[in-house]
Design a protein around this motif. Structure first.
Motif, PDB file in Angstrom:
ATOM      1  N   GLN A  54       0.798  -1.074   0.256  1.00 16.23           N
ATOM      2  CA  GLN A  54      -0.056   0.051  -0.077  1.00 16.23           C
ATOM      3  C   GLN A  54       0.712   1.064   0.028  1.00 16.23           C
ATOM      4  O   GLN A  54       0.670   2.316  -0.655  1.00 16.23           O
ATOM      5  N   ALA A  55       1.910   1.397   0.919  1.00 14.60           N
ATOM      6  CA  ALA A  55       2.835   2.565   0.832  1.00 14.60           C
ATOM      7  C   ALA A  55       3.520   2.862  -0.196  1.00 14.60           C
ATOM      8  O   ALA A  55       3.506   3.712  -0.754  1.00 14.60           O
ATOM      9  N   VAL A  57       2.617   1.670  -3.476  1.00 10.00           N
ATOM     10  CA  VAL A  57       1.595   2.390  -4.392  1.00 10.00           C
ATOM     11  C   VAL A  57       1.324   3.636  -4.050  1.00 10.00           C
ATOM     12  O   VAL A  57       1.078   4.534  -5.101  1.00 10.00           O
ATOM     13  N   GLN A  58       0.836   3.822  -2.782  1.00 13.35           N
ATOM     14  CA  GLN A  58       0.368   5.271  -2.785  1.00 13.35           C
ATOM     15  C   GLN A  58       1.325   6.394  -2.627  1.00 13.35           C
ATOM     16  O   GLN A  58       1.117   7.636  -3.188  1.00 13.35           O
ATOM     17  N   GLU A  59       2.618   5.911  -2.451  1.00 13.57           N
ATOM     18  CA  GLU A  59       3.618   7.045  -2.556  1.00 13.57           C
ATOM     19  C   GLU A  59       4.333   6.969  -3.924  1.00 13.57           C
ATOM     20  O   GLU A  59       5.234   7.751  -4.253  1.00 13.57           O
ATOM     21  N   ASP A  60       3.853   6.193  -4.845  1.00 11.46           N
ATOM     22  CA  ASP A  60       4.398   5.981  -6.074  1.00 11.46           C
ATOM     23  C   ASP A  60       5.880   5.970  -6.452  1.00 11.46           C
ATOM     24  O   ASP A  60       6.644   6.834  -7.038  1.00 11.46           O
ATOM     25  N   TYR A  87      -1.610  -4.839  -8.147  1.00  8.12           N
ATOM     26  CA  TYR A  87      -1.840  -3.336  -8.237  1.00  8.12           C
ATOM     27  C   TYR A  87      -1.055  -2.715  -9.374  1.00  8.12           C
ATOM     28  O   TYR A  87      -1.233  -1.730  -9.661  1.00  8.12           O
TER      29      TYR A  87
END
Length: 139
Positions: A54-55, A57-60, A87
């Motif tokens: 998640q981190a 993906v969210q932080e790209d 993802y």
């Protein structure tokens, strides 16, 4: 774009997965990455594979550095790789592993898609150079 600007645009997540509570190396590498001009996010201790995915993906992030000393790399790293694939972030993320990985386990991690494994005592310059040479282009 200048070489310095390109280096600063590399986003790295330094992640501590599982019950491994030894984070000294992760802090040292995070500092070295910052000093090299990379953007650095540190996950904190005791993160589940799903939290790391998640981190990332969210932080790209361009680079996911997994620090692991617990011996659970054959269980935890595949879960992270699978999560990145779910993802559609796997192909855009350079995955490196740092820590104590027995020689007999390295090939399996490489087959999963880990780009490189850095053991204790690896010069910081070697890791930074590897990232500069192999990090994917910004999307």
């Amino acid at each position: 774009m200048s070489a310095d600007a390109e280096q600063r645009s590399i986003r790295c997540l330094v992640a501590k997965v599982g019950l491994d509570g030894h984070d000294r190396g992760a802090h040292v590498i995070a500092r070295a990455f910052r000093d090299a001009g990379f953007e650095v996010i540190y996950s904190g201790l005791h993160r589940a594979p799903a939290e790391i995915v998640q981190a990332a993906v969210q932080e790209d992030v361009d680079v996911l550095g997994i620090s692991i000393l617990s011996g659970a790399h054959n269980t935890l790293v595949p879960k992270i790789v699978d999560g990145l694939k779910e993802y559609d972030a796997f192909d855009d993320t350079l995955i490196i592993v740092g820590g104590i990985i027995p020689d007999g386990d390295r090939e399996k991690l490489y087959e999963l898609g880990v780009a490189e494994i850095f053991g204790p005592g690896t010069p910081m310059e070697e890791t930074v150079s590897f990232i500069r040479e192999n990090a994917p282009e910004r999307r």
